[in-house]
Design an enzyme around this catalytic site. Sequence first.
Site, PDB file in Angstrom:
ATOM      1  CD  GLU A   1      49.847  41.339  13.113  1.00 44.87           C
ATOM      2  OE1 GLU A   1      49.276  42.372  13.527  1.00 44.87           O
ATOM      3  OE2 GLU A   1      49.241  40.404  12.574  1.00 44.87           O
TER       4      GLU A   1
ATOM      5  CD  GLU B   1      48.315  36.821  14.389  1.00 46.55           C
ATOM      6  OE1 GLU B   1      47.361  37.424  13.829  1.00 46.55           O
ATOM      7  OE2 GLU B   1      49.010  37.318  15.280  1.00 46.55           O
TER       8      GLU B   1
END
Length: 502
Positions: free
Chosen positions: A172, A291
């Site tokens: 991320e 995710e």
Amino acid sequence: MEAKVTAHARYTIADIDKRLYGSFLEHLGRAVYTGIYEPDHPSADENGMRRDVIELVQSLDTPVCRYPGGNFVSAYNWEDGIGPRESRPTRLDLAWRTAESNHVGVHEFADWAKAAGTDMMLAVNLGSRGLDAARNFVEYVNHPGGSHWSDLRRKNGRADPWNVKLWCLGNEMDGPWQVGHKTASEYGHLANETAKAIRAFDDKLELVVCGSSHSDMPTYPQWEATVLDETYDQVDYISLHMYFENYEKRTSEYLALPQKLDRYIGTVAGVIDYVKAKKRSKKDVKISFDEWNVWYHERKSDAKRMKEWDWPHAPVLLEDIYNFEDVLQVGCILNTFIRRSDVVRIACIAQLVNVIAPIMTEPGGKAWRQTIYYPFQLASRNGRGVALHLDVDCPSYNADVAADVPYLDIAGVHDADAGTVTFFAINRHGEEAMSIDLSLERFGTPRSVEHTLIKHDDLEAKNTRDNPDAVKPVKADGARLSGETLQLSVPPYSYSMIKVTL
């Protein structure tokens, strides 16, 4: 309410990569400590891992597990988790404001993964660290011997390399919350150079570059275009993440969110195609959706708690207790991945134990299955083979996130080796049963049908330590075959798996 579905053996989407049913473990809350690792637990094995948890993971049949993060990895020194346990340092984890003992590192995780029947998917730190630490980690894990890092691994008790094939280039990195956050061009350059170094070691490894943390990020989808422009020739996958929320408690809107997921995947697939064309490349980059899960039950309250505590070790954190409504959502998410399996090759439910997870544990006590364990298990164990392009005609509704949301969410998989066609069906209507007329064309003669149903009259029904079976699958009657046609009725707000043996 009626639905007509046609499945044709020749109308297919893609061979499903088994890693579509992957999982994720981060050093966060009790995911690791008192989750998978609890040396004083009555079920602990010789490595301190809970056997009761291992058995539940084995039953999920999840082929790959991403580790050690997540936000955690962006300030993680992998060297802290090797060598004698008593010599390992305790570090402050900036991502979750906790103390990390490093009692579990790559050696312990590797032993657990082998016992649980899952392959490792390792992430390198491209937040606070970079290329050198990453290449050293790969050498430590994958080189047989005769070099500094591989010989150190051998000294630490592991003679043979683990030969991990799948590596994530950070986590991320588009997020301002991330330690070492970078712009798309900064990250793309670093990821490309790191990938080149790793490929110089072994060009057969599979590498995952960071895409957007979610589709509402202000940099999406330009982030994907910039990062792929930098890295396209060196990487195999771009990662996407998405979590699903229902703060307003509107079930119809909640269950429409997978339409947004589908658009997210479609947009990034288009960006991939654009960069491929721009570079005149013959290479295909795919999506690793590494995710995803429902995450809102404890999110806001725990964010406040986390700011106030004083660096605890393995605290209770983000332990969402899932309900029956979440079963329907997880089923719809998995169906979306199956229908997009031509581009989504890897997906990881986040996470596996205790932290927004299908498995819960009590320190020193029981382990049990949350409600969402079951749709994941049914898809993982029965959703292998070729994804089918289904023609679906059913009523729909309009939601804030999308128009014409079909009341029937359905995906189909043909497993030629097993001689089965399996359908996963969610009735999104809260009041009406749905009669499904399902035509099977060119599969051969259907021989038998099995209908597995998950249904509860209370959307808020939960599985707990004291009542672990409140929500679970049951065998349903009523599905019948007539030649190449299957007919059945599914209740309002229900999840079904229909398996036809040919």
